[in-house]
Design a protein around this motif. Structure first.
Motif, short mmCIF file in Angstrom:
data_model
loop_
_atom_site.label_atom_id
_atom_site.label_comp_id
_atom_site.label_asym_id
_atom_site.label_seq_id
_atom_site.Cartn_x
_atom_site.Cartn_y
_atom_site.Cartn_z
N VAL A 1 51.81 91.56 -11.79
CA VAL A 1 52.50 90.39 -11.27
C VAL A 1 51.48 89.36 -10.79
CG1 VAL A 1 54.05 89.58 -9.45
CG2 VAL A 1 54.58 91.66 -10.67
N VAL A 2 50.40 89.83 -10.17
CA VAL A 2 49.38 88.89 -9.71
C VAL A 2 48.79 88.12 -10.88
CG1 VAL A 2 47.10 88.71 -8.63
CG2 VAL A 2 48.82 90.21 -7.64
N ALA A 3 48.50 88.83 -11.97
CA ALA A 3 47.96 88.15 -13.15
C ALA A 3 48.94 87.11 -13.67
CB ALA A 3 47.64 89.18 -14.23
N LEU A 4 50.20 87.44 -13.69
CA LEU A 4 51.23 86.52 -14.18
C LEU A 4 51.35 85.29 -13.28
CD1 LEU A 4 53.32 85.99 -16.34
CD2 LEU A 4 54.89 87.48 -15.13
N LEU A 5 51.15 85.48 -12.00
CA LEU A 5 51.25 84.38 -11.05
C LEU A 5 50.00 83.48 -11.05
CD1 LEU A 5 52.91 86.17 -8.01
CD2 LEU A 5 53.95 84.44 -9.50
N THR A 6 48.88 84.00 -11.53
CA THR A 6 47.64 83.23 -11.44
C THR A 6 47.12 82.71 -12.79
OG1 THR A 6 46.35 85.29 -11.53
CG2 THR A 6 46.88 84.41 -9.35
N VAL A 7 47.64 83.21 -13.88
CA VAL A 7 47.18 82.75 -15.18
C VAL A 7 47.69 81.33 -15.43
CG1 VAL A 7 49.15 83.65 -16.50
CG2 VAL A 7 46.93 83.45 -17.60
N ALA A 8 46.95 80.58 -16.21
CA ALA A 8 47.34 79.19 -16.50
C ALA A 8 48.62 79.15 -17.33
CB ALA A 8 46.20 78.50 -17.26
N PRO A 9 49.46 78.17 -17.09
CA PRO A 9 50.66 78.00 -17.92
C PRO A 9 50.28 77.91 -19.40
CG PRO A 9 50.77 76.56 -16.02
CD PRO A 9 49.39 77.15 -16.04
N HIS A 10 51.20 78.36 -20.25
CA HIS A 10 51.04 78.36 -21.70
C HIS A 10 49.98 79.36 -22.17
CE1 HIS A 10 53.65 74.89 -21.60
NE2 HIS A 10 52.80 74.29 -20.77
N SER A 11 49.65 80.32 -21.33
CA SER A 11 48.70 81.37 -21.68
C SER A 11 49.43 82.56 -22.28
CB SER A 11 47.93 81.85 -20.44
OG SER A 11 47.15 80.84 -19.91
N LEU A 12 48.66 83.47 -22.84
CA LEU A 12 49.15 84.76 -23.30
C LEU A 12 48.55 85.82 -22.39
CD1 LEU A 12 50.56 86.69 -25.31
CD2 LEU A 12 48.48 86.58 -26.70
N LEU A 13 49.39 86.61 -21.76
CA LEU A 13 48.94 87.67 -20.87
C LEU A 13 49.20 89.01 -21.54
CD1 LEU A 13 47.92 88.56 -18.06
CD2 LEU A 13 50.31 88.50 -17.30
N LEU A 14 48.17 89.82 -21.71
CA LEU A 14 48.28 91.14 -22.31
C LEU A 14 48.17 92.19 -21.21
CD1 LEU A 14 45.76 90.55 -25.23
CD2 LEU A 14 48.23 90.28 -25.29
N ILE A 15 49.14 93.12 -21.18
CA ILE A 15 49.14 94.17 -20.17
C ILE A 15 49.31 95.50 -20.86
CG2 ILE A 15 50.15 95.03 -18.03
CD1 ILE A 15 51.44 92.25 -17.66
N GLU A 16 48.27 96.33 -20.81
CA GLU A 16 48.35 97.66 -21.41
C GLU A 16 49.00 98.62 -20.42
OE1 GLU A 16 45.57 100.99 -23.60
OE2 GLU A 16 44.61 99.33 -22.57
N GLU A 17 49.95 99.41 -20.92
CA GLU A 17 50.68 100.39 -20.09
C GLU A 17 51.20 99.71 -18.82
OE1 GLU A 17 51.57 103.36 -21.04
OE2 GLU A 17 50.38 103.36 -22.87
N VAL A 18 52.04 98.72 -19.01
CA VAL A 18 52.54 97.87 -17.93
C VAL A 18 53.20 98.66 -16.81
CG1 VAL A 18 54.79 97.44 -19.03
CG2 VAL A 18 53.82 95.74 -17.46
N ASP A 19 53.72 99.83 -17.12
CA ASP A 19 54.44 100.61 -16.13
C ASP A 19 53.64 101.79 -15.61
OD1 ASP A 19 54.52 101.65 -18.69
OD2 ASP A 19 56.33 102.78 -18.29
N ASN A 20 52.34 101.81 -15.86
CA ASN A 20 51.50 102.91 -15.43
C ASN A 20 51.55 103.07 -13.91
OD1 ASN A 20 49.71 105.01 -15.67
ND2 ASN A 20 47.91 103.74 -15.97
N GLY A 21 51.96 104.25 -13.46
CA GLY A 21 52.05 104.53 -12.03
C GLY A 21 53.35 104.06 -11.40
N LEU A 22 54.24 103.52 -12.20
CA LEU A 22 55.50 103.01 -11.67
C LEU A 22 56.59 104.06 -11.81
CD1 LEU A 22 56.82 100.27 -10.68
CD2 LEU A 22 57.60 100.02 -13.04
N HIS A 23 57.37 104.26 -10.76
CA HIS A 23 58.47 105.21 -10.82
C HIS A 23 59.53 104.68 -11.78
CE1 HIS A 23 61.94 107.61 -9.61
NE2 HIS A 23 61.02 108.49 -9.19
N PRO A 24 60.11 105.54 -12.64
CA PRO A 24 61.11 105.08 -13.62
C PRO A 24 62.28 104.32 -13.00
CG PRO A 24 60.45 107.32 -14.12
CD PRO A 24 59.81 106.96 -12.80
N SER A 25 62.60 104.60 -11.75
CA SER A 25 63.72 103.89 -11.11
C SER A 25 63.42 102.41 -10.89
CB SER A 25 64.06 104.55 -9.77
OG SER A 25 63.00 104.38 -8.85
#
Length: 106
Positions: free
Chosen positions: A1-25
């Protein structure tokens, strides 16, 4: 989320294993947050996951934007568009996107 909030508009953000460490709920919250923030910030987001719960939270409207990787008999990897999957309608009738992954259909 921090990367998404700080990257420049019109950018492409790549996130590997976006849910790593996140509870399925929390998968729905993550998907909603990524969709909303990327729209607001005008950022394209490309994520990878092995989580069937997260895939299910994407919903059927996201099928045109979902790709999956297969490996051939030589060991070469191939990126495939889910919407081009043979018998997709039949597979979807028997379960969700996550279920197709769990059952080795994609």
């Amino acid at each position: 989320v921090v990367a998404l909030l700080t990257v420049a508009p019109h950018s492409l953000l790549l996130i590997e294993e976006v849910d790593n460490g996140l509870h399925p709920s929390r998968a729905k919250e993550l998907v909603d947050m990524l969709k909303n923030l990327s729209r607001q910030r005008q950022v394209d987001v490309l994520c990878t996951t092995h989580n069937p719960v997260l895939l299910d939270e994407l919903g059927n409207k996201m099928i045109p934007f979902i790709s999956y990787v297969t490996r051939d008999e030589k060991g070469d990897s191939h990126v495939n568009l889910l919407e081009e999957k043979e018998n997709l309608a039949k597979l979807m009738a028997s379960g969700t996107i996550g279920r197709m992954m769990v059952n080795d259909k994609i």
